[in-house]
Scaffold this motif. Structure first.
Motif, short mmCIF file in Angstrom:
data_model
loop_
_atom_site.label_atom_id
_atom_site.label_comp_id
_atom_site.label_asym_id
_atom_site.label_seq_id
_atom_site.Cartn_x
_atom_site.Cartn_y
_atom_site.Cartn_z
N CYS A 1 50.02 55.62 27.37
CA CYS A 1 48.85 54.74 27.39
C CYS A 1 47.86 55.03 26.26
CB CYS A 1 48.14 54.82 28.74
SG CYS A 1 48.91 53.78 30.01
N ALA A 2 47.62 56.30 25.96
CA ALA A 2 46.68 56.64 24.89
C ALA A 2 47.17 56.09 23.55
CB ALA A 2 46.49 58.15 24.82
N LEU A 3 48.48 56.11 23.35
CA LEU A 3 49.04 55.59 22.11
C LEU A 3 48.95 54.06 22.06
CD1 LEU A 3 52.20 57.87 21.92
CD2 LEU A 3 50.16 58.02 20.48
N TRP A 4 49.21 53.42 23.19
CA TRP A 4 49.08 51.96 23.22
C TRP A 4 47.65 51.55 22.92
CZ3 TRP A 4 53.30 49.46 22.72
CH2 TRP A 4 54.49 49.85 23.35
N ALA A 5 46.69 52.29 23.48
CA ALA A 5 45.28 51.98 23.22
C ALA A 5 44.94 52.14 21.74
CB ALA A 5 44.39 52.88 24.08
N ARG A 6 45.38 53.23 21.14
CA ARG A 6 45.10 53.45 19.72
C ARG A 6 45.77 52.40 18.84
NH1 ARG A 6 47.19 59.26 18.79
NH2 ARG A 6 46.92 58.61 16.60
N SER A 7 46.93 51.91 19.26
CA SER A 7 47.63 50.90 18.46
C SER A 7 46.83 49.59 18.45
CB SER A 7 49.04 50.67 19.00
OG SER A 7 49.04 49.94 20.21
N GLU A 8 46.25 49.22 19.59
CA GLU A 8 45.42 48.02 19.64
C GLU A 8 44.20 48.18 18.73
OE1 GLU A 8 44.13 46.27 23.26
OE2 GLU A 8 46.13 46.14 24.13
N SER A 9 43.54 49.33 18.85
CA SER A 9 42.34 49.56 18.04
C SER A 9 42.65 49.52 16.55
CB SER A 9 41.71 50.91 18.41
OG SER A 9 41.27 50.92 19.76
N ALA A 10 43.85 49.97 16.17
CA ALA A 10 44.24 49.94 14.77
C ALA A 10 44.31 48.50 14.24
CB ALA A 10 45.60 50.62 14.59
N LEU A 11 44.70 47.57 15.09
CA LEU A 11 44.72 46.16 14.68
C LEU A 11 43.31 45.66 14.39
CD1 LEU A 11 47.21 44.80 17.36
CD2 LEU A 11 47.70 45.07 14.92
N PHE A 12 42.36 46.08 15.22
CA PHE A 12 40.97 45.63 15.04
C PHE A 12 40.35 46.31 13.83
CE2 PHE A 12 41.28 45.75 19.91
CZ PHE A 12 42.03 44.59 19.93
N ASP A 13 40.68 47.59 13.63
CA ASP A 13 40.17 48.31 12.46
C ASP A 13 40.62 47.63 11.16
OD1 ASP A 13 38.94 50.27 14.00
OD2 ASP A 13 40.68 51.60 13.96
N GLY A 14 41.82 47.10 11.17
CA GLY A 14 42.36 46.46 9.97
C GLY A 14 41.98 45.00 9.83
N GLY A 15 41.25 44.45 10.82
CA GLY A 15 40.92 43.04 10.77
C GLY A 15 42.15 42.15 10.88
N ASP A 16 43.20 42.66 11.51
CA ASP A 16 44.43 41.89 11.64
C ASP A 16 44.27 40.75 12.63
OD1 ASP A 16 45.85 43.48 9.81
OD2 ASP A 16 46.17 44.99 11.34
N LEU A 17 43.62 41.04 13.73
CA LEU A 17 43.25 40.01 14.68
C LEU A 17 41.89 40.39 15.25
CD1 LEU A 17 43.69 40.99 17.91
CD2 LEU A 17 46.05 40.83 17.20
N VAL A 18 41.14 39.38 15.67
CA VAL A 18 39.74 39.60 16.03
C VAL A 18 39.49 39.08 17.43
CG1 VAL A 18 37.36 39.24 15.33
CG2 VAL A 18 39.18 39.24 13.60
N PRO A 19 39.40 39.96 18.44
CA PRO A 19 39.11 39.50 19.79
C PRO A 19 37.65 39.04 19.88
CG PRO A 19 39.14 41.89 19.72
CD PRO A 19 39.57 41.42 18.36
N VAL A 20 37.45 37.78 20.24
CA VAL A 20 36.10 37.21 20.26
C VAL A 20 35.51 37.25 21.66
CG1 VAL A 20 34.74 35.13 19.84
CG2 VAL A 20 36.61 35.74 18.29
N VAL A 21 36.26 36.76 22.65
CA VAL A 21 35.71 36.66 24.00
C VAL A 21 36.86 36.53 24.99
CG1 VAL A 21 35.55 34.12 23.91
CG2 VAL A 21 33.99 35.42 25.41
N ASP A 22 36.65 37.06 26.17
CA ASP A 22 37.60 36.84 27.26
C ASP A 22 37.20 35.58 28.00
OD1 ASP A 22 39.20 39.00 26.80
OD2 ASP A 22 38.35 40.26 28.38
N LYS A 23 38.09 34.61 28.05
CA LYS A 23 37.86 33.46 28.90
C LYS A 23 37.87 33.92 30.36
CE LYS A 23 41.56 31.55 27.50
NZ LYS A 23 42.70 30.60 27.44
N THR A 24 37.21 33.17 31.21
CA THR A 24 37.22 33.51 32.63
C THR A 24 37.72 32.34 33.44
OG1 THR A 24 34.91 32.82 32.94
CG2 THR A 24 35.33 35.15 32.41
#
Length: 525
Positions: free
Chosen positions: A473-496
């Motif tokens: 899990c810690a690795l999966w979390a870091r992998s997601e954050s790496a995408l955001f650090d690189g500006g690869d994809l940008v999470p804007v908002v969670d729909k509800t």
């Protein structure tokens, strides 16, 4: 990609003679529970699901090897226990489980389902999403076990089986019966199907192997569940408030009409993340990480999210829907702060100078962004796209918006690739479901539609895949954050999504019912 546009009944009367109905789903007592679905489920073969309504319908009639409790923990389903290894999981099945037609559910039943789905001739959309590539099954009916294995380690192989509905009985022998019927071991079976109108599922009186030992004997459990096809949320609200529905879900403004109404209970949950991608192929502005960072600094993401959801969204904390096997916040601290002045300076430093009309130019080429978004997102999506375009124009970008229908969107996104920024909604239930879209071969040869090449993400997901279950899990979390650090994809908002209920209680997560949780709490009016 398994997204919201992409990640959902016994047989109809004419098929009952085929043997799917044995009378075990007759009059079980209790009121009917009526629930609105937004589209017709269509083909009801679990190997060929094509929309969220299909998944909702299938969850009433089919069991899976394991279930997920409200806290995200794996609990028994058809399997009472399991042994997980990096490349396999061996399940020991419950004894005494039967299909709706009385046929026993055995390890061979499970293996036959896997063999059918993984057969290339089936062309199942589940491959690579619900079912990992190369999955095999080996049954031992004497020992009561079935082993699912993959050629390479697949970390969340156990959790992935929650979304693998098991066909049994006559439907396993003749898949054509599943065009408009069900053949499962779940607590309900389809007894009446009216396409584009309603689907009636009747409770099985002999069901006794639900989550936590749940049975279908509780008199408060409905005798039947009726899924009514109601395409308009306004109509669904009218039907709920006039007590012609027990429950419905609302993503738009009609949720306000059913909230704080006496006799109607509501709950709100995240329903996928709205985000945008930069195309990083050669010749696209997003190929330069400095440009991606500058464009992010130019946008107030909080305001953008409020516009796109009409103020009903939530701050995103990751890319996986709850219950997430690896919960946590992978977003905070990994996106640049809103700073238009810094954005302009960064673009200047990257060689983009403002021309006489205010649009930046580099080596004779204007800084042009072609942004696509789907019309299926409604007015909020269009307003958000215009807000985003305005923010970028203020720092010298020529933004060209293009609204696309559902079919056209898929074509432009993955085939013609005629875009620089793509606004999408993701709704996945496991981090492994993202890998094929965020790394690996580019389209059209692979699923990497934005041409991402984030080495950190690739290394971390490869390492995480070697570890069984939640150990990575810690690795999966870091992998997601790496995408955001690189500006690869940008999470804007969670729909509800607001779930509203009248005279009933139940659990539904990511479009899947926990059918044994449905209870009637009062008489219909």
């Amino acid at each position: 990609m398994n997204r919201a546009k992409a990640m959902a009944a016994c047989l109809a009367a004419s098929l009952l003679a085929a043997g799917c109905g044995s009378g075990q789903a007759g009059s079980a007592g209790g009121d009917a529970f009526s629930f609105a679905i937004k589209s017709d489920p269509g083909l009801l073969d679990p190997a060929q699901f094509h929309n969220s309504a299909t998944y909702t319908a299938l969850s009433l009639a089919y069991d899976t090897l394991v279930n997920i409790d409200p806290d995200g923990r794996v609990v028994p389903g058809l399997a009472e226990k399991w042994d997980v290894k990096p490349s396999s999981v061996t399940f020991t099945l419950r004894r005494g489980v039967t299909c709706a037609d009385g046929t026993p559910v055995t390890p061979g039943t499970i293996a036959a389902n896997v063999d059918h789905i993984t057969d290339p001739a089936t062309k199942s959309p589940a491959i690579g999403v619900v079912v990992p590539e190369g999955l095999t099954a080996k049954a031992d009916d004497t020992a009561g076990t079935v082993t699912l294995a993959t050629p390479e380690p697949f970390a969340l192989i156990l959790q992935s089986t929650r979304y693998l509905f098991m066909v049994c009985g006559q439907g396993l022998k003749d898949r054509s019966l599943l065009k408009s019927g069900t053949s499962g071991s779940g607590p309900f079976q389809l007894t009446r199907a009216l396409a584009n109108q309603s689907y009636t599922f009747t409770r099985r009186t002999d069901y006794a192997w639900g989550p936590g030992g749940a049975t279908a004997s509780d008199p408060a459990m409905p005798g039947s569940v009726v899924l009514k096809v109601v395409g308009s949320e306004s109509t669904a609200a009218n039907l709920l408030l006039s007590h012609q529905l027990n429950a419905a879900q609302f993503a738009g403004p009609d949720r306000a009409r059913v909230t704080d109404v006496p006799g109607v209970s509501t709950t709100v949950q995240a329903n996928g993340t709205q985000e945008f991608f930069f195309h990083q192929g050669a010749g696209h502005p997003g190929h330069d990480p400095a440009v991606r960072k500058a464009l992010l600094q130019a946008v107030d993401l909080q305001a953008l999210g409020a516009i796109s959801t009409g103020g009903t969204g939530q701050r995103p904390t990751g890319l996986v829907l709850q219950p997430n096997p690896c919960p946590g916040d992978t977003v905070t601290g990994h996106l640049p702060d809103f700073d238009p002045v810094a954005a302009g300076s960064a673009l200047y430093a990257a060689g983009w100078r403002q021309g006489p009309d205010g649009i930046r130019v580099k080596e004779g080429k204007r800084l042009t962004i072609r942004m696509i978004y789907g019309t299926f997102g409604g007015e909020g999506m269009a307003a958000a796209a215009e807000y985003l375009a305005d923010a970028w124009k203020k720092v010298g970008v020529d933004v060209r918006l293009r609204a696309l229908s559902d079919v056209a969107y898929d074509e432009v996104e993955a085939v013609t690739q005629d875009w620089d920024v793509d606004w999408v909604s993701l709704g996945v239930t496991l981090p492994t479901q993202l890998i094929g879209s965020l790394s690996g071969p580019f389209t059209p040869d692979g699923g990497n539609f934005a041409h991402l090449t984030n080495a950190t993400y690739e290394d971390l997901t490869a390492e995480a895949s070697e570890l069984p279950g939640t150990a990575g899990c810690a690795l999966w979390a870091r992998s997601e954050s790496a995408l955001f650090d690189g500006g690869d994809l940008v999470p804007v908002v969670d729909k509800t999504l607001t779930t509203a209920a009248h005279n009933a209680t139940f659990r539904i997560t990511a479009g899947l019912f926990d059918p044994t949780s449905i209870r009637m709490t009062g008489g219909r009016k």
